[in-house]
Scaffold this active site. Structure first.
Site, mmCIF file in Angstrom:
data_model
loop_
_atom_site.group_PDB
_atom_site.id
_atom_site.type_symbol
_atom_site.label_atom_id
_atom_site.label_comp_id
_atom_site.label_asym_id
_atom_site.label_seq_id
_atom_site.Cartn_x
_atom_site.Cartn_y
_atom_site.Cartn_z
ATOM 1 C CG HIS A 1 -1.991 -0.964 1.219
ATOM 2 N ND1 HIS A 1 -3.038 -0.924 2.108
ATOM 3 C CD2 HIS A 1 -2.217 -2.025 0.428
ATOM 4 C CE1 HIS A 1 -3.863 -1.931 1.855
ATOM 5 N NE2 HIS A 1 -3.385 -2.619 0.852
ATOM 6 C CE1 TYR B 1 -4.927 3.297 9.566
ATOM 7 C CE2 TYR B 1 -5.437 3.138 11.900
ATOM 8 C CZ TYR B 1 -4.676 2.764 10.808
ATOM 9 O OH TYR B 1 -3.661 1.863 10.978
ATOM 10 N N PRO C 1 -3.281 -0.510 19.279
ATOM 11 C CG PRO C 1 -5.169 -1.762 18.734
ATOM 12 C CD PRO C 1 -4.468 -1.113 19.893
ATOM 13 C CE1 TYR D 1 -0.948 3.609 10.108
ATOM 14 C CE2 TYR D 1 0.261 2.404 8.423
ATOM 15 C CZ TYR D 1 -0.819 2.513 9.278
ATOM 16 O OH TYR D 1 -1.754 1.519 9.293
ATOM 17 C CE LYS E 1 4.442 2.870 13.506
ATOM 18 N NZ LYS E 1 4.883 2.543 12.160
#
Ligand code: PHB
Length: 364
Positions: free
Chosen positions: A44, A173, A264, A356, A268
């Protein structure tokens, strides 16, 4: 030697995290265990943030100069690691019972356990305590050595696995007035979805119809239709931040969840464990080639520097995206203000993207 108290089947099938940082994927490839991930993992180039019914794409590749993430289940990584270890002739003992570690404050650490009806003892140079938050290594450290830092969050995640093609190419998200939601995936046919729920909710409180209704509501945005499918797995994950310092006692080195837990939201947990083990492996290699303790002595400080940066990122993502019980209109609007900033400021977007996709892995 690896001593595991679960069965091989159990650890290879348990559904856990699913996102590999750029450097984690590279490390698997460098270590010769990345072949299947390269074939089957989903690469991604970004994620989406959804709030107030709008979706905003965070283009990681563009924001970080080419860094990406790979969606590949933790249990798939486990399968690849176990297979490689067994093939290399390494010893992996499954279903070990009554495992105990001792002597790590001396020159003769030992691991005792029973397996297949026999009592066993391994005389060790070092013990790597990679046995998770509920493992026996951290509690075996004498009182007074470790300092523990902890945050509990007043919510949990209900996670489901649904047999349906993901409705989005990338993770979404969502911050919604009714609570957080996340769309993720495991393969082109399997969607992984999460909903913020009460910390004491049991899966029984969430029949299928209620789950889909909440997911539809919280992930709603223009031009997006969530796809439903048979739910094949359902579980509730508690949310906690935790660190034990130092990550070492004598010849016992704690790594991964044995030393720290992150909520979560930043994806990570597994990546932080991999980063610890990379530092520890380099320290062991250095010890065995030169008998130098230098990297072993620096293991805890080196790892903790990354751990606290990742703690911050995971806490920040969690705080930005969830409803807290005492939140009022001010808190919600402040979160929306933060999300507006993160999605419109290049500096803020780069900060999220850099964290990220993963901070640089340092070994010392
Ligand atoms: C997952 O796919 O399990 C997943 C993805 C992103 C997260 C957490 C979990 O932040």
């Amino acid at each position: 030697m690896v001593v595991e108290n679960r069965s091989r089947e159990h650890i290879e099938s348990r559904v856990r995290a699913g996102v590999l940082e750029h450097g984690t994927a590279e490390l698997l490839i460098e270590s010769g265990v990345g072949g299947r991930m390269q074939r089957e993992g989903l690469v991604h180039n970004g994620i989406e943030l959804c709030f107030q019914g709008r979706r905003h794409r965070m283009d990681f590749r563009e924001l970080t100069g080419g860094r990406r993430i790979t969606v590949y289940g933790q249990q798939e990584v486990i399968k690849d690691l176990v297979a490689a270890r067994v093939e290399a002739g390494g010893t992996v003992i499954f279903e070990a019972e009554r495992v105990a570690v001792s002597g790590f404050d001396s020159e003769a650490p030992a691991i005792r356990f029973s397996a297949g009806g026999a009592e066993c003892e391994i005389a060790c140079d070092f013990i790597a305590g990679c046995d998770g938050y509920h493992g026996i290594c951290r509690p075996s450290v004498p009182p007074g050595v470790l300092t523990l830092f902890e945050r509990q969050y007043p919510f949990a995640w209900l996670g489901i696995l649904a047999e349906v093609r993901p409705a989005s190419q990338e993770l979404i998200y969502a911050n919604h007035a009714r609570g957080f939601a996340l769309l993720s995936m495991r393969s082109p046919e399997l969607t992984r979805l999460y909903l913020q729920c009460a910390p004491d909710d049991e899966t029984g409180a969430w029949p299928e119809a209620r789950i889909w209704e909440e997911l539809h509501t919280r992930l709603a945005s223009a031009g997006f239709t969530l796809r439903e499918g048979p739910i094949v797995q359902k579980s509730v994950t508690q949310m906690r931040s935790f660190v034990a310092e130092p990550m070492r006692c004598g010849r016992l080195f704690l790594a991964g969840d044995a030393a720290h837990i992150v909520p979560p939201t930043g994806a990570k947990g597994m990546n932080l464990a991999v980063a610890d083990v990379r530092v520890l492996a380099a320290a062991f290699a250095s010890y065995y080639s030169t008998r130098s303790w230098d990297l072993l002595d620096r293991y805890s400080d080196t790892s903790l520097r990354r751990v606290w940066q990742v703690q911050h990122f995971s806490w920040w993502m969690t705080a930005m995206l969830h409803r807290f019980p005492d939140d009022d209109g001010f808190d919600y609007r402040r979160q929306i203000g933060e999300l507006e900033y993160v999605t419109t400021s290049r500096a803020a977007a780069q900060s999220l993207a850099e964290n990220y996709t993963g901070l640089p892995m340092l070994i010392a």
